[in-house]
Motif scaffolding. Structure first.
Motif, PDB file in Angstrom:
ATOM      1  N   VAL A  90       1.153  -1.066  -0.101  1.00 49.49           N
ATOM      2  CA  VAL A  90       0.002   0.220  -0.221  1.00 49.49           C
ATOM      3  C   VAL A  90       1.512   1.579   0.089  1.00 49.49           C
ATOM      4  N   GLN A  91       2.189   1.053   0.072  1.00 51.92           N
ATOM      5  CA  GLN A  91       2.776   2.502   0.318  1.00 51.92           C
ATOM      6  C   GLN A  91       3.580   2.775  -1.084  1.00 51.92           C
ATOM      7  N   ARG A  92       3.108   1.869  -2.187  1.00 57.78           N
ATOM      8  CA  ARG A  92       3.702   1.473  -3.571  1.00 57.78           C
ATOM      9  C   ARG A  92       2.309   2.625  -4.025  1.00 57.78           C
ATOM     10  N   THR A  93       2.873   3.217  -5.322  1.00 54.31           N
ATOM     11  CA  THR A  93       2.064   4.683  -6.215  1.00 54.31           C
ATOM     12  C   THR A  93       2.753   4.251  -7.509  1.00 54.31           C
ATOM     13  N   ILE A  94       1.187   4.590  -8.501  1.00 54.38           N
ATOM     14  CA  ILE A  94       1.283   4.462  -9.250  1.00 54.38           C
ATOM     15  C   ILE A  94       1.445   6.274  -9.672  1.00 54.38           C
ATOM     16  N   ALA A  95       0.938   6.622  -9.106  1.00 49.78           N
ATOM     17  CA  ALA A  95      -0.407   7.875  -9.645  1.00 49.78           C
ATOM     18  C   ALA A  95       0.089   9.030  -8.234  1.00 49.78           C
ATOM     19  N   GLY A  96       0.209   9.047  -7.647  1.00 49.75           N
ATOM     20  CA  GLY A  96       0.433  10.066  -6.138  1.00 49.75           C
ATOM     21  C   GLY A  96      -0.235  10.226  -5.694  1.00 49.75           C
ATOM     22  N   GLY A  97      -0.471   9.789  -4.529  1.00 50.54           N
ATOM     23  CA  GLY A  97      -1.754  10.350  -3.425  1.00 50.54           C
ATOM     24  C   GLY A  97      -2.650  11.601  -4.062  1.00 50.54           C
ATOM     25  N   SER A  98      -2.052  12.652  -4.572  1.00 52.85           N
ATOM     26  CA  SER A  98      -2.756  13.755  -4.713  1.00 52.85           C
ATOM     27  C   SER A  98      -3.337  13.702  -6.027  1.00 52.85           C
ATOM     28  N   GLN A  99      -2.685  12.736  -6.857  1.00 58.18           N
ATOM     29  CA  GLN A  99      -2.793  12.439  -7.808  1.00 58.18           C
ATOM     30  C   GLN A  99      -4.325  11.641  -8.401  1.00 58.18           C
ATOM     31  N   LEU A 100      -4.028  10.577  -7.963  1.00 57.94           N
ATOM     32  CA  LEU A 100      -5.011   9.390  -7.518  1.00 57.94           C
ATOM     33  C   LEU A 100      -6.559  10.293  -6.843  1.00 57.94           C
ATOM     34  N   ALA A 101      -5.938  10.851  -5.515  1.00 60.81           N
ATOM     35  CA  ALA A 101      -7.976  11.260  -4.739  1.00 60.81           C
ATOM     36  C   ALA A 101      -8.033  12.080  -5.630  1.00 60.81           C
ATOM     37  N   TRP A 102      -7.333  13.531  -6.908  1.00 60.64           N
ATOM     38  CA  TRP A 102      -7.783  14.261  -8.359  1.00 60.64           C
ATOM     39  C   TRP A 102      -8.417  13.449  -8.946  1.00 60.64           C
ATOM     40  N   LEU A 103      -7.636  12.104  -9.375  1.00 62.34           N
ATOM     41  CA  LEU A 103      -8.517  11.596 -10.338  1.00 62.34           C
ATOM     42  C   LEU A 103     -10.271  10.853 -10.010  1.00 62.34           C
ATOM     43  N   CYS A 104      -9.689  10.533  -8.912  1.00 63.10           N
ATOM     44  CA  CYS A 104     -11.538   9.741  -7.928  1.00 63.10           C
ATOM     45  C   CYS A 104     -12.452  11.368  -7.867  1.00 63.10           C
ATOM     46  N   ASP A 105     -11.688  12.252  -7.571  1.00 63.94           N
ATOM     47  CA  ASP A 105     -12.630  13.507  -7.124  1.00 63.94           C
ATOM     48  C   ASP A 105     -13.293  13.573  -8.692  1.00 63.94           C
ATOM     49  N   ASN A 106     -12.600  13.777  -9.734  1.00 63.32           N
ATOM     50  CA  ASN A 106     -12.815  14.256 -10.448  1.00 63.32           C
ATOM     51  C   ASN A 106     -14.340  13.358 -11.548  1.00 63.32           C
ATOM     52  N   LEU A 107     -14.590  11.971 -11.316  1.00 65.62           N
ATOM     53  CA  LEU A 107     -14.804  10.742 -11.831  1.00 65.62           C
ATOM     54  C   LEU A 107     -15.711  10.833 -11.389  1.00 65.62           C
ATOM     55  N   SER A 108     -15.851  10.922  -9.530  1.00 63.27           N
ATOM     56  CA  SER A 108     -17.619  10.683  -8.515  1.00 63.27           C
ATOM     57  C   SER A 108     -18.351  12.385  -8.658  1.00 63.27           C
ATOM     58  N   THR A 109     -16.996  12.949  -9.411  1.00 62.51           N
ATOM     59  CA  THR A 109     -18.245  14.966  -9.482  1.00 62.51           C
ATOM     60  C   THR A 109     -18.291  15.217 -10.928  1.00 62.51           C
ATOM     61  N   SER A 110     -17.769  14.213 -11.549  1.00 65.05           N
ATOM     62  CA  SER A 110     -17.706  14.374 -13.334  1.00 65.05           C
ATOM     63  C   SER A 110     -19.993  14.670 -13.561  1.00 65.05           C
TER      64      SER A 110
END
Length: 555
Positions: A340-360
C-alpha cells in the motif's frame, strides 16, 4: 505572392531539402543529406505552428522562430525578438478577434507559447504568428463547448509512441486529412530519447531516419534539439496545424522506464544526477509543446501536467501523469506489488482523479491513461515469444502466468482504490484511453471484488514503435495470432487484442454511445503509406461492455 504564402512555400522547400539537417534542425530522409543548399538560412517559422488544451474561452498557441541563422534549437544564441500572434474567425484574417505580442529569445529556445483567452465556446478559429516581414502558416483550432451545453458528438484522434527512427509519421498525415476532429489526444512517447541504432525499425533495429543529436539525449540542449527535430516532420506539422492537441508524457520524453527516482536507461555515473535530467526534459517539453503545465502556458513555472478538460455535458477528459510520482518498478511475483506504500499516480493525483470521476456532470468520463489499467495475465509461452512480449506487453514465464509490472498491474493498491471508487460510487461511463504497449486492445475492466465490468479500456496501437511481431522478426498475423488467442483465453475480459499493426485510432463520442475505430498503416517505412480499418468497437451509455461493430464512423 502574399507574405504568408511566401513564407509557407519556403518552409515546405526547407522540410523537403537538405537545409534542415545542415542547420541542425533534423534528419528528414535521404534528401536531407544533400549539401547543395546548406548555405541557405532556415525559414523563420521552420517548426510550424500548433495549438492545444482547448477550453471554452481559451486555447494555447505555439510556434518557434529562427530570427537569425545562429538561433538553432538548443544553441542558446541569438537576439530576443517580439512575435505577434493573431486569432481570426476567417481564413484570410480579415476578422481578427484577438491579437498580442510575445517576447522570446535564447532563454526559451526561441519558442513562443501564449494562452489566447476571450474566445467563444465551440468555435473554429484560425491563428498565425508574425515576426517582422515574415508570417507563419495559419493553423486551425477549436475551443471546447460551453460547460452547460449538450454537444451531439465529439471526435478525437488517439495516438501514442511515435519513434522517429522506426518509421515515418504517416498516421499524423492521415488524421490531418480527415477534417472532422475536435482534438488529438496524445497519450505519451511523443518523442524518443535513444541514439541511432537503438530501438529502431524491426528485429534488426534499422534506422529509417536518424535521430538528432546522434546520441542518447541527456541535457537541456539535447532535449531541445530532439523536440526541434520531431517538429520538422511534415506530417506532424500538418496535424498540429489542423487540430488542437491534448498531450501528456510517458517515459521516453525523459528516459525509458522512468519513475520518481530514476530510470532503466539512466546511469548517474556517466549521465549525471537524475533530477537534473528530469528538469531538462520537462523544461524542453514545456517550451516545445502546446500544453498548460501547472495551469499556465508560461514555460518553466511548474511541472504538474495532470489536468482536466470538459466538453460540455457530453464528456470530460482527465489527463494523467504516471511517471513523475510513481514508485520504482518491482519484478513479477514480488509481494511488493501489493504494498500500500507503493504508488503509480501519487496520493494527490489519485485523489484528484477519483474526485473527478465522482463529481463529473458528463455522460462520459474519459481518462488519458499512459499505461494499461486493466489486470492482464500473460500466458506461459516459449522463450522466443516471451522475449518479444517482455519488450513492452509483459514479462512472462514458461511456467506461470504473470503480469506486466510497468503498468497499473505493478501497483495494485492504487488500482484497487481507483476501481473500488468507481464501483462504490456507481460511476458510469468511465473509459480509459491508453497508449504505451505498442499494441491495440479493447477490454472490460473488472471490479477487484466482484469481477463484473465497471469500466472500459481502449488501447491505441503505436504510430511507429516496434510491437510483438517486430521484436520476434516474424511475419504479421502468424505467430501473433496464437499469442492473441492465448491472451484472450487467459483474460476473458480482453475482448480484442492486436499485436501486429501500427497506426492510429479515432474516438467518436455521442450521448448514446462511444466508438473506437483502429486504423492500421500499410508500411511505416513508406512516407506515402495508406491505411485500412483494423477493427471497430462500441460502448453503449451506462454499460461497461465493448461490442464489435462492422463499420467505422465515417469522416
Amino acid at each position: 505572392m502574399s507574405r504568408a504564402s511566401a513564407d509557407d512555400l519556403g518552409r515546405r522547400k526547407f522540410l523537403m531539402s537538405g537545409v534542415g539537417v545542415a542547420a541542425g534542425l533534423g534528419v528528414l530522409g535521404p534528401a536531407a543529406f544533400s549539401t547543395s543548399a546548406s548555405s541557405a538560412p532556415p525559414p523563420v517559422f521552420a517548426h510550424g505552428v500548433a495549438s492545444g488544451d482547448p477550453l471554452p474561452d481559451a486555447v494555447v498557441l505555439w510556434t518557434r522562430v529562427t530570427p537569425t541563422p545562429e538561433c538553432l534549437p538548443g544553441a542558446g544564441r541569438g537576439p530576443e525578438v517580439d512575435v505577434t500572434w493573431e486569432v481570426a474567425t476567417d481564413d484570410d484574417f480579415s476578422d481578427v478577434v484577438r491579437r498580442g505580442v510575445v517576447r522570446t529569445g535564447p532563454a526559451a529556445d526561441h519558442t513562443v507559447k501564449v494562452d489566447a483567452t476571450g474566445l467563444e465556446p465551440g468555435t473554429d478559429y484560425r491563428y498565425r504568428f508574425v515576426l517582422g516581414e515574415h508570417t507563419s502558416r495559419s493553423g486551425r483550432t477549436r475551443t471546447a463547448p460551453s460547460p452547460g451545453s449538450s454537444p451531439s458528438q465529439l471526435r478525437f484522434g488517439v495516438v501514442s509512441c511515435a519513434n522517429w527512427q522506426a518509421g515515418w509519421f504517416t498516421s499524423y498525415r492521415l488524421l490531418a486529412e480527415r477534417g472532422d476532429l475536435d482534438a488529438v489526444i496524445h497519450l505519451g512517447d511523443y518523442l524518443y530519447e535513444y541514439q541511432p541504432g537503438k530501438y529502431s525499425y524491426g528485429h534488426e533495429q534499422i534506422d529509417i531516419r536518424l535521430h538528432d543529436p546522434q546520441r542518447e539525449i541527456v541535457s537541456l540542449r539535447d532535449y531541445r534539439r530532439r523536440h526541434a527535430q520531431y517538429k520538422t516532420d511534415p506530417d506532424l506539422q500538418e496535424l498540429h496545424a489542423a487540430v488542437p492537441f491534448i498531450v501528456t508524457w510517458d517515459d521516453h520524453e525523459v528516459a525509458d522506464g522512468n519513475w520518481k527516482g530514476g530510470a532503466f536507461e539512466h546511469q548517474p555515473d556517466t549521465e549525471g544526477p537524475w533530477k537534473k535530467r528530469v528538469r531538462a526534459a520537462h523544461r524542453a517539453y514545456d517550451e516545445w509543446m502546446p500544453v498548460r503545465i501547472s495551469g499556465t502556458a508560461v514555460a518553466g513555472d511548474g511541472e504538474k501536467i495532470y489536468r482536466r478538460l470538459q466538453f460540455g455535458q457530453l464528456a470530460d477528459l482527465s489527463m494523467l501523469d504516471l511517471r513523475s510520482y510513481r514508485s520504482e518498478r518491482v519484478q513479477p511475483g514480488d509481494p511488493a506489488v501489493d504494498d500500500v506504500q507503493r504508488t503509480i499516480a501519487g496520493g494527490s493525483q489519485l485523489a484528484w482523479l477519483c474526485d473527478n470521476l465522482s463529481t463529473s456532470p458528463c455522460r462520459w468520463k474519459l481518462v488519458g491513461n499512459p499505461v494499461m489499467v486493466a489486470p492482464v495475465l500473460m500466458p506461459p509461452r516459449p522463450q522466443r515469444e516471451q522475449d518479444a512480449l517482455s519488450q513492452h506487453v509483459a514479462t512472462t514465464s514458461r511456467r506461470t502466468s504473470e503480469p506486466n509490472t510497468d503498468t497499473w498491474n505493478g501497483y495494485t493498491s492504487d488500482r484497487d482504490r481507483l476501481l473500488r471508487r468507481l464501483e462504490d460510487d456507481g460511476i458510469a461511463g468511465a473509459v480509459f484511453l491508453t497508449g504505451d504497449v505498442h499494441t491495440a486492445w479493447a477490454t472490460e475492466v473488472p471490479s477487484p471484488s466482484t469481477g463484473r465490468p465497471i469500466a472500459v479500456e481502449l488501447v491505441c496501437n503505436s504510430l511507429t514503435s516496434n510491437n510483438v511481431d517486430d521484436f520476434m522478426g516474424t511475419r504479421p498475423r502468424t505467430t501473433s495470432l496464437t499469442l492473441e488467442a492465448a491472451i484472450q483465453q487467459e483474460n476473458p475480459h480482453v475482448k480484442w487484442v492486436n499485436l501486429d499493426d501500427h497506426g492510429y485510432a479515432v474516438l467518436s463520442v455521442t450521448p448514446e454511445r462511444l466508438q473506437m475505430d483502429w486504423h492500421a498503416i500499410s508500411d511505416r517505412r513508406d512516407p506515402d503509406a495508406t491505411s485500412r480499418v483494423l477493427s471497430s468497437w462500441t460502448v453503449a451509455a451506462g454499460v461497461a461492455r465493448v461490442v464489435p461493430v462492422r463499420d467505422p464512423v465515417p469522416a
